[in-house]
Design a protein around this motif. Structure first.
Motif, PDB file in Angstrom:
ATOM      1  N   VAL A  35     -23.033   6.193  -8.336  1.00 15.75           N
ATOM      2  CA  VAL A  35     -22.255   5.584  -7.790  1.00 15.75           C
ATOM      3  C   VAL A  35     -21.542   6.456  -6.592  1.00 15.75           C
ATOM      4  O   VAL A  35     -20.460   7.348  -7.383  1.00 15.75           O
ATOM      5  N   ARG A  36     -21.404   6.565  -5.810  1.00 14.84           N
ATOM      6  CA  ARG A  36     -19.791   7.064  -4.862  1.00 14.84           C
ATOM      7  C   ARG A  36     -18.819   5.814  -5.207  1.00 14.84           C
ATOM      8  O   ARG A  36     -18.866   4.681  -4.417  1.00 14.84           O
ATOM      9  N   VAL A  37     -17.752   6.780  -5.626  1.00 13.80           N
ATOM     10  CA  VAL A  37     -16.709   5.877  -6.726  1.00 13.80           C
ATOM     11  C   VAL A  37     -15.621   5.215  -5.141  1.00 13.80           C
ATOM     12  O   VAL A  37     -15.378   6.176  -4.879  1.00 13.80           O
ATOM     13  N   ARG A  68     -13.478   5.144 -17.919  1.00 15.77           N
ATOM     14  CA  ARG A  68     -14.172   4.866 -17.930  1.00 15.77           C
ATOM     15  C   ARG A  68     -14.540   3.526 -17.523  1.00 15.77           C
ATOM     16  O   ARG A  68     -15.746   2.866 -17.989  1.00 15.77           O
ATOM     17  N   GLU A  69     -14.041   3.282 -15.910  1.00 10.22           N
ATOM     18  CA  GLU A  69     -14.525   2.416 -15.275  1.00 10.22           C
ATOM     19  C   GLU A  69     -14.937   2.075 -13.955  1.00 10.22           C
ATOM     20  O   GLU A  69     -14.058   3.315 -13.701  1.00 10.22           O
ATOM     21  N   LEU A  70     -15.284   2.050 -13.505  1.00 12.53           N
ATOM     22  CA  LEU A  70     -15.865   1.846 -11.769  1.00 12.53           C
ATOM     23  C   LEU A  70     -16.136   1.148 -10.914  1.00 12.53           C
ATOM     24  O   LEU A  70     -16.893  -0.085 -10.855  1.00 12.53           O
ATOM     25  N   ALA A  71     -16.195   1.011  -9.302  1.00  8.50           N
ATOM     26  CA  ALA A  71     -16.218   0.307  -8.545  1.00  8.50           C
ATOM     27  C   ALA A  71     -16.704   1.368  -7.709  1.00  8.50           C
ATOM     28  O   ALA A  71     -16.201   2.369  -7.151  1.00  8.50           O
ATOM     29  N   GLY A  72     -17.572   0.981  -6.744  1.00  7.65           N
ATOM     30  CA  GLY A  72     -18.120   1.836  -5.340  1.00  7.65           C
ATOM     31  C   GLY A  72     -19.600   0.957  -4.702  1.00  7.65           C
ATOM     32  O   GLY A  72     -20.187  -0.125  -5.338  1.00  7.65           O
ATOM     33  N   VAL A  73     -20.522   2.373  -4.445  1.00  6.71           N
ATOM     34  CA  VAL A  73     -21.323   2.038  -3.564  1.00  6.71           C
ATOM     35  C   VAL A  73     -22.766   3.152  -4.178  1.00  6.71           C
ATOM     36  O   VAL A  73     -22.578   3.739  -5.101  1.00  6.71           O
ATOM     37  N   ASP A  88     -25.930  -0.715  -2.369  1.00  5.61           N
ATOM     38  CA  ASP A  88     -25.458  -2.109  -3.289  1.00  5.61           C
ATOM     39  C   ASP A  88     -24.049  -1.518  -3.564  1.00  5.61           C
ATOM     40  O   ASP A  88     -24.053  -0.657  -4.262  1.00  5.61           O
ATOM     41  N   ARG A  89     -22.626  -2.219  -3.220  1.00  2.81           N
ATOM     42  CA  ARG A  89     -21.986  -2.308  -3.466  1.00  2.81           C
ATOM     43  C   ARG A  89     -22.531  -3.098  -5.224  1.00  2.81           C
ATOM     44  O   ARG A  89     -22.211  -4.058  -5.706  1.00  2.81           O
ATOM     45  N   VAL A  90     -21.445  -2.023  -5.963  1.00  2.00           N
ATOM     46  CA  VAL A  90     -21.593  -2.026  -7.832  1.00  2.00           C
ATOM     47  C   VAL A  90     -20.051  -2.335  -8.215  1.00  2.00           C
ATOM     48  O   VAL A  90     -19.401  -1.666  -7.840  1.00  2.00           O
ATOM     49  N   PHE A  91     -19.547  -3.312  -9.805  1.00  2.00           N
ATOM     50  CA  PHE A  91     -19.208  -2.025 -10.410  1.00  2.00           C
ATOM     51  C   PHE A  91     -19.575  -2.009 -12.064  1.00  2.00           C
ATOM     52  O   PHE A  91     -20.044  -2.873 -12.379  1.00  2.00           O
ATOM     53  N   ALA A  92     -19.074  -1.389 -12.710  1.00  2.00           N
ATOM     54  CA  ALA A  92     -19.755  -1.358 -14.280  1.00  2.00           C
ATOM     55  C   ALA A  92     -18.600  -0.167 -15.349  1.00  2.00           C
ATOM     56  O   ALA A  92     -17.740   0.856 -14.688  1.00  2.00           O
ATOM     57  N   ALA A 104     -20.424   9.544  -9.961  1.00  2.00           N
ATOM     58  CA  ALA A 104     -19.683   9.389 -11.374  1.00  2.00           C
ATOM     59  C   ALA A 104     -21.571   8.962 -11.793  1.00  2.00           C
ATOM     60  O   ALA A 104     -22.717   7.446 -10.932  1.00  2.00           O
ATOM     61  N   ARG A 105     -22.298   9.071 -12.546  1.00  2.00           N
ATOM     62  CA  ARG A 105     -23.674   8.923 -13.286  1.00  2.00           C
ATOM     63  C   ARG A 105     -23.425   7.260 -14.211  1.00  2.00           C
ATOM     64  O   ARG A 105     -22.359   7.450 -14.944  1.00  2.00           O
ATOM     65  N   VAL A 106     -23.925   6.339 -13.916  1.00  2.00           N
ATOM     66  CA  VAL A 106     -24.096   5.292 -14.745  1.00  2.00           C
ATOM     67  C   VAL A 106     -25.268   4.824 -14.469  1.00  2.00           C
ATOM     68  O   VAL A 106     -26.073   4.330 -14.059  1.00  2.00           O
TER      69      VAL A 106
END
Ligand SMILES: NC(=O)c1ccc[n+]([C@@H]2O[C@H](COP(=O)([O-])OP(=O)(O)OC[C@H]3O[C@@H](n4cnc5c(N)ncnc54)[C@H](OP(=O)(O)O)[C@@H]3O)[C@@H](O)[C@H]2O)c1
Length: 313
Positions: A35-37, A68-73, A88-92, A104-106
């Motif tokens: 993820v590109r944070v 411990r958490e992020l949002a990005g692409v 894709d726009r993602v969070f986790a 970051a790797r998720v």
């Protein structure tokens, strides 16, 4: 892009131990997404790790990237990943890899799609705290509509989601917070805000469920307000079931677990306007130490987030 910046620690201590390092951009492993944070949420667990106060993170795990958490692409996908694509726009909740970083790797199973219309800085405030609120209320707390729930720490990261989720389920919600947060707690939909410095929550009658986001004396006093058979769920410490007031009642501590499926349910509530993250303050990555200090010392309403500057990278 082959390198990135990350906010890391190589020893435990005060916020000053956090420093920026230039690292190679990680490669996603099998079943992972890179993820590109855009932004990373700040949580109390982050400063507890930095202080060396989290038993499961010892000195043998240093150095480490915080967060411990992020949002990005999505920037790349590893072998075996199905359903996620670049852009894709993602969070986790992030895995072992910290989120105070440009990339970051998720694990793919932790991810959910960010609702259209929710900006990524707000989205970064959601995963860990909303998962915790959901799991406390619905998995460990078994909250039913029409029940009465008392939420300690209602204005914080977890509490501000818990109030909204419990109201959405049809419960009557009372929540404690400092004097400064009373209006915020009411705006979130609580039926009653309680100023923990001036009022006694024991004066509000009986509850079916107590969500303890504070611990200590607050937790011990909470047994007295639980109805027979009532449940106490804590994110801080094991409830003391040997106390006389605990007899005939249920108490448990839990650790939040990441789940892409659950985060998708949370995202759907946000999309329908039934749940909203609130961000109290935003800091750039290079001020990660100030961001943690702010969360620890100020009366924060909702969440604090770190925003990544990708300019020139
Ligand atoms: N077990 C797990 O997996 C898990 C997961 C998430 C969080 N947690 C833990 O759960 C706790 C809450 O997390 P969070 O993200 O919501 O933290 P947070 O954002 O710092 O919120 C904590 C809130 O508690 C309020 N508070 C402080 N003393 C209080 C008291 N005596 N009575 C009532 N409210 C009080 C604070 O309000 P004022 O600042 O206005 O006083 C603050 O809004 C943290 O300790 C965190 O580490 C554990």
């Amino acid at each position: 892009m082959t390198t990135m910046q990350a906010a890391r620690i190589d020893r435990f201590g005060s916020p000053e131990v956090i420093h920026l390092e230039t690292l190679p951009v990680p490669r996603p492993q099998a079943d992972e997404v890179l993820v590109r944070v855009a932004a990373a949420g700040i949580d109390p667990v982050d400063y507890k790790i930095r202080q060396g106060h989290l038993p499961m993170i010892g000195a043998d795990q240093l150095p480490l990237t915080l967060g411990r958490e992020l949002a990005g692409v999505v920037a790349a996908v590893g072998d075996g990943v199905i359903g996620w694509h670049e852009g894709d726009r993602v969070f986790a909740m992030s895995g072992d890899e910290g989120s105070y970083a440009h990339y970051a790797r998720v694990p793919a199973v932790h991810l959910a799609r960010v609702p259209d219309g929710l900006d990524l800085e707000l989205a970064a405030a959601v995963p860990l705290a909303a998962h915790t609120a959901w799991q406390a209320l619905f998995e460990h707390g078994q909250l039913e509509p029409e029940e009465r729930v008392l939420i300690h720490g209602g204005s914080g990261g977890v509490g501000h989601f818990a109030i909204q989720l419990a109201k959405g389920r049809g419960a009557t919600v009372c929540a404690t917070g400092s004097a400064a947060s009373q209006e915020f707690i009411r705006q979130l939909g609580a039926d009653r805000a309680i100023d923990y410095e001036r009022e006694r929550f024991e004066d509000l009658g009986e509850f079916d469920l107590v969500i303890d986001l504070v611990g200590g004396e607050t937790q011990r006093r909470s047994w007295a307000v639980l109805a027979p058979g009532g449940r106490l769920v804590s994110t801080l410490e094991d409830p003391d079931l040997t106390l006389p007031e605990a007899q005939g009642k249920v108490g448990r501590f839990f650790l939040v677990q990441p789940s892409g499926e659950q985060l998708a349910e949370i995202a759907a509530l946000i999309e329908r306007g039934q749940l909203a993250p609130h961000v109290d303050a935003r800091f750039p990555l290079q001020r990660a130490a100030d961001a943690q200090r702010h969360l620890e010392e100020a009366h924060v309403e909702g969440k604090v987030v770190l925003v990544m500057d990708h300019a020139g990278r």
